[in-house]
Design a protein around this motif. Structure first.
Motif, PDB file in Angstrom:
ATOM      1  N   MET A   1      -0.796  20.741   3.378  1.00 58.81           N
ATOM      2  CA  MET A   1      -1.481  20.334   4.291  1.00 58.81           C
ATOM      3  C   MET A   1      -0.381  18.886   4.718  1.00 58.81           C
ATOM      4  O   MET A   1      -0.138  18.461   3.956  1.00 58.81           O
ATOM      5  CB  MET A   1      -2.201  18.881   3.780  1.00 58.81           C
ATOM      6  CG  MET A   1      -4.339  19.994   3.805  1.00 58.81           C
ATOM      7  SD  MET A   1      -5.426  18.994   3.741  1.00 58.81           S
ATOM      8  CE  MET A   1      -5.748  18.690   5.090  1.00 58.81           C
ATOM      9  N   ARG A   2      -0.427  19.601   6.266  1.00 57.23           N
ATOM     10  CA  ARG A   2       0.903  18.319   6.285  1.00 57.23           C
ATOM     11  C   ARG A   2       1.060  16.439   6.522  1.00 57.23           C
ATOM     12  O   ARG A   2      -0.287  16.476   6.835  1.00 57.23           O
ATOM     13  CB  ARG A   2       1.442  18.012   8.201  1.00 57.23           C
ATOM     14  CG  ARG A   2       2.499  17.933   8.854  1.00 57.23           C
ATOM     15  CD  ARG A   2       3.218  18.400  10.442  1.00 57.23           C
ATOM     16  NE  ARG A   2       4.096  18.046  10.523  1.00 57.23           N
ATOM     17  CZ  ARG A   2       4.491  16.260  11.317  1.00 57.23           C
ATOM     18  NH1 ARG A   2       3.340  15.382  11.011  1.00 57.23           N
ATOM     19  NH2 ARG A   2       5.471  15.902  11.320  1.00 57.23           N
ATOM     20  N   MET A   3       1.996  15.792   6.324  1.00 56.55           N
ATOM     21  CA  MET A   3       1.606  14.325   5.967  1.00 56.55           C
ATOM     22  C   MET A   3       3.286  14.098   7.058  1.00 56.55           C
ATOM     23  O   MET A   3       4.082  14.081   6.050  1.00 56.55           O
ATOM     24  CB  MET A   3       2.179  13.952   4.581  1.00 56.55           C
ATOM     25  CG  MET A   3       1.852  12.623   4.269  1.00 56.55           C
ATOM     26  SD  MET A   3       2.177  12.160   2.255  1.00 56.55           S
ATOM     27  CE  MET A   3       0.857  12.973   2.144  1.00 56.55           C
ATOM     28  N   SER A   4       3.063  12.962   7.298  1.00 62.36           N
ATOM     29  CA  SER A   4       4.381  12.421   8.758  1.00 62.36           C
ATOM     30  C   SER A   4       4.995  11.197   7.273  1.00 62.36           C
ATOM     31  O   SER A   4       4.276  10.989   6.167  1.00 62.36           O
ATOM     32  CB  SER A   4       3.829  12.460   9.772  1.00 62.36           C
ATOM     33  OG  SER A   4       2.788  11.106   9.383  1.00 62.36           O
ATOM     34  N   LEU A   5       6.060  11.290   7.791  1.00 67.56           N
ATOM     35  CA  LEU A   5       6.695   9.436   7.157  1.00 67.56           C
ATOM     36  C   LEU A   5       5.852   8.530   7.620  1.00 67.56           C
ATOM     37  O   LEU A   5       6.006   7.032   6.998  1.00 67.56           O
ATOM     38  CB  LEU A   5       8.412   9.502   7.456  1.00 67.56           C
ATOM     39  CG  LEU A   5       9.287  10.703   7.133  1.00 67.56           C
ATOM     40  CD1 LEU A   5      10.059  10.378   8.211  1.00 67.56           C
ATOM     41  CD2 LEU A   5       9.178   9.815   5.896  1.00 67.56           C
ATOM     42  N   LYS A   6       4.750   8.253   8.252  1.00 69.70           N
ATOM     43  CA  LYS A   6       3.965   7.294   9.111  1.00 69.70           C
ATOM     44  C   LYS A   6       3.081   6.521   7.298  1.00 69.70           C
ATOM     45  O   LYS A   6       2.590   5.858   7.059  1.00 69.70           O
ATOM     46  CB  LYS A   6       2.836   7.148   9.611  1.00 69.70           C
ATOM     47  CG  LYS A   6       3.016   7.712  11.104  1.00 69.70           C
ATOM     48  CD  LYS A   6       2.117   7.679  12.277  1.00 69.70           C
ATOM     49  CE  LYS A   6       2.362   7.917  13.515  1.00 69.70           C
ATOM     50  NZ  LYS A   6       2.153   8.389  14.166  1.00 69.70           N
ATOM     51  N   LYS A   7       3.081   8.277   6.667  1.00 68.97           N
ATOM     52  CA  LYS A   7       2.688   7.364   5.000  1.00 68.97           C
ATOM     53  C   LYS A   7       2.978   6.572   4.312  1.00 68.97           C
ATOM     54  O   LYS A   7       2.348   5.549   3.390  1.00 68.97           O
ATOM     55  CB  LYS A   7       2.636   8.474   4.644  1.00 68.97           C
ATOM     56  CG  LYS A   7       1.701   8.493   2.905  1.00 68.97           C
ATOM     57  CD  LYS A   7      -0.090   7.905   2.956  1.00 68.97           C
ATOM     58  CE  LYS A   7      -0.323   8.398   1.966  1.00 68.97           C
ATOM     59  NZ  LYS A   7      -1.823   8.247   1.471  1.00 68.97           N
ATOM     60  N   MET A   8       4.327   6.255   4.711  1.00 69.88           N
ATOM     61  CA  MET A   8       5.827   5.680   3.700  1.00 69.88           C
ATOM     62  C   MET A   8       6.196   4.194   4.638  1.00 69.88           C
ATOM     63  O   MET A   8       6.894   4.115   4.251  1.00 69.88           O
ATOM     64  CB  MET A   8       6.367   6.535   2.831  1.00 69.88           C
ATOM     65  CG  MET A   8       5.380   7.785   1.838  1.00 69.88           C
ATOM     66  SD  MET A   8       6.240   8.612   1.112  1.00 69.88           S
ATOM     67  CE  MET A   8       6.776   7.324  -0.030  1.00 69.88           C
ATOM     68  N   MET A   9       6.628   4.606   6.006  1.00 73.96           N
ATOM     69  CA  MET A   9       7.435   4.118   6.008  1.00 73.96           C
ATOM     70  C   MET A   9       6.403   2.502   7.204  1.00 73.96           C
ATOM     71  O   MET A   9       5.202   2.397   7.169  1.00 73.96           O
ATOM     72  CB  MET A   9       8.055   4.769   7.327  1.00 73.96           C
ATOM     73  CG  MET A   9       8.958   5.439   6.688  1.00 73.96           C
ATOM     74  SD  MET A   9       9.778   6.601   8.035  1.00 73.96           S
ATOM     75  CE  MET A   9      11.498   5.660   9.150  1.00 73.96           C
ATOM     76  N   ASN A  10       7.046   1.532   6.697  1.00 73.56           N
ATOM     77  CA  ASN A  10       6.735   0.460   7.787  1.00 73.56           C
ATOM     78  C   ASN A  10       6.638   0.502   9.162  1.00 73.56           C
ATOM     79  O   ASN A  10       7.539   0.917  10.337  1.00 73.56           O
ATOM     80  CB  ASN A  10       7.554  -1.035   7.567  1.00 73.56           C
ATOM     81  CG  ASN A  10       5.967  -1.877   8.285  1.00 73.56           C
ATOM     82  OD1 ASN A  10       5.338  -2.190   9.227  1.00 73.56           O
ATOM     83  ND2 ASN A  10       6.863  -3.222   7.137  1.00 73.56           N
ATOM     84  N   ILE A  11       5.537   1.169  10.380  1.00 75.13           N
ATOM     85  CA  ILE A  11       5.261   1.708  11.571  1.00 75.13           C
ATOM     86  C   ILE A  11       5.639   0.263  12.640  1.00 75.13           C
ATOM     87  O   ILE A  11       6.150   0.677  13.651  1.00 75.13           O
ATOM     88  CB  ILE A  11       3.640   1.919  11.938  1.00 75.13           C
ATOM     89  CG1 ILE A  11       3.305   2.683  10.978  1.00 75.13           C
ATOM     90  CG2 ILE A  11       3.486   2.222  12.942  1.00 75.13           C
ATOM     91  CD1 ILE A  11       1.405   2.977  10.980  1.00 75.13           C
ATOM     92  N   SER A  12       5.921  -1.006  11.408  1.00 76.62           N
ATOM     93  CA  SER A  12       5.833  -2.090  12.811  1.00 76.62           C
ATOM     94  C   SER A  12       7.539  -1.849  12.776  1.00 76.62           C
ATOM     95  O   SER A  12       8.199  -3.089  13.865  1.00 76.62           O
ATOM     96  CB  SER A  12       5.694  -3.323  11.977  1.00 76.62           C
ATOM     97  OG  SER A  12       5.647  -3.732  10.230  1.00 76.62           O
TER      98      SER A  12
END
Length: 375
Positions: free
Chosen positions: A206-217
């Motif tokens: 199931m696809r996971m994006s880097l939003k899971k591990m990177m600081n969105i701000s």
């Protein structure tokens, strides 16, 4: 959980590597040709010198682990030997202070750095390294992350980024030590060589994006024009990948990663919440976004059957399809609270048959069983 004590990295290699002196071969040598000459020259004095021929089907596989994941290492090595259809060499990079411990673990003579597995299909070779080699790739990690996962800033987490300094091998398949190999890994090497690219990752179920591990701000305004696009890139799990070390060295990928880690550290460790997985991915994503040809390949999810350590229930068909089973998550199979242990234990048992001298030594020195820390 990975701890900083007794750190090792392991690689199974079919190539002309050998070494007989822990003091001679323990140095980090940047000139891999010189290191190769050193080791082959000493081959006759240590076991398995008949495997020194450089075969066209040569396959390299690598791990990293520490003293708390030794059982996982043993099972993973045994599974790779059994699943792969070519002779193997297991090159184990060890912190210099841990060399004697891992000589004992694999039943290696004190005057040697290598031992042959039963049947002559594989050999284990130790390579001491210094933490100084990897220090530029050690990230600053926030206290909460260290408390939760521990050991992410240990040298073993980064040593795989320096394999081109330690192995004279063209293609290496990297595995975390909480993996079990169920089918021959050779197709990964073939697919990468056919692609002409530097690295290949396994896709997720199931696809996971880097939003899971990177600081969105993006707190330090890092690559502001590209940050939003980077957040949507795939977050491939780096517990399984294949890499062309010749291209890696020529393109200076390690230096790219060191630069990314330096920016992360200057930002107080706030750009991402991980060790080297994010900068590893970014080192290939950023050049692609800046107009360079894409230099990574993606293979099917059967090459990384992740989730066995974080899901008590896994679809039987997913397990059946997995060429590599992967215990991502806290419930590692060697722990008292481990999940899906029935899939893992037979491979641990195989280690005793493959390395009987190691087991004989362990039976006379093994301490009482203690509870293992969470992984």
């Amino acid at each position: 959980m990975l701890r900083a004590a007794t750190i090792v990295a392991v690689s199974i290699v079919v190539s002309a590597w050998h070494c007989s002196s822990a003091t001679t071969c323990g140095r980090v040598v940047d000139d891999s040709a010189s290191l190769l000459q050193l080791q082959v020259g000493a081959a006759a004095s240590c076991p398995a010198s008949h495997l020194a021929d450089d075969r066209p089907e040569a396959l390299d596989v690598a791990w990293a682990t520490d003293g708390h994941q030794v059982e996982g290492l043993k099972a993973s090595v045994a599974s790779a030997i059994d699943a792969t259809h070519v002779p193997l060499r297991a090159h184990i990079m060890v912190l210099r202070s841990a060399t004697s411990r891992f000589q004992e673990l694999f039943g290696i003579r004190k005057d040697c750095l290598s031992v042959e597995a039963a049947g002559g299909r594989a050999v284990v070779i130790l390579h001491p390294f210094d933490a100084e080699l990897v220090k530029k790739s050690i990230p600053v990690l926030l206290p909460d992350l260290l408390d939760e996962r521990g050991g992410l800033d240990a040298p073993e987490q980064a040593v795989r980024l320096y394999m081109h300094h330690l192995f004279d091998s063209k293609v290496v398949i990297w595995l975390d030590c909480d993996t079990i190999v169920r089918r021959d890994l050779s197709p990964l090497r073939s697919k990468l060589l056919e692609s002409g690219r530097t690295i290949g990752f396994a896709d997720r179920w199931m696809r996971m994006s880097l939003k899971k591990m990177m600081n969105i701000s993006n707190p330090c305004n890092f690559e502001p024009d590209l940050w939003e696009r980077l957040l949507n890139f795939s977050n491939y799990n780096s517990g399984v990948y294949v890499v062309n070390l010749e291209r890696w060295a020529r393109l200076r990928i390690t230096e790219r990663i060191e630069g990314l880690v330096a920016k992360h550290n200057a930002c107080g460790g706030k750009l991402w919440a991980a060790a080297d997985q994010v900068p590893l991915l970014l080192s290939f994503y950023l050049p692609a976004l800046q107009g360079e040809p894409e230099d990574f390949s993606v293979f099917g999810p059967i090459w990384n059957g992740y989730g066995l350590g974080c899901r008590a229930e896994v679809e039987p068909e997913r397990i059946a399809l997995a060429n590599v089973m992967h215990w991502t998550g806290p419930h590692k199979p060697w722990l008292a609270n481990g999940w899906h242990r029935q899939l893992w234990l037979p491979h641990l048992d195989r280690f005793s048959a493959l390395f009987p001298r190691a087991e004989a030594q362990a039976s006379t020195t093994r301490p009482p069983t203690a509870a293992m820390p969470p992984g």
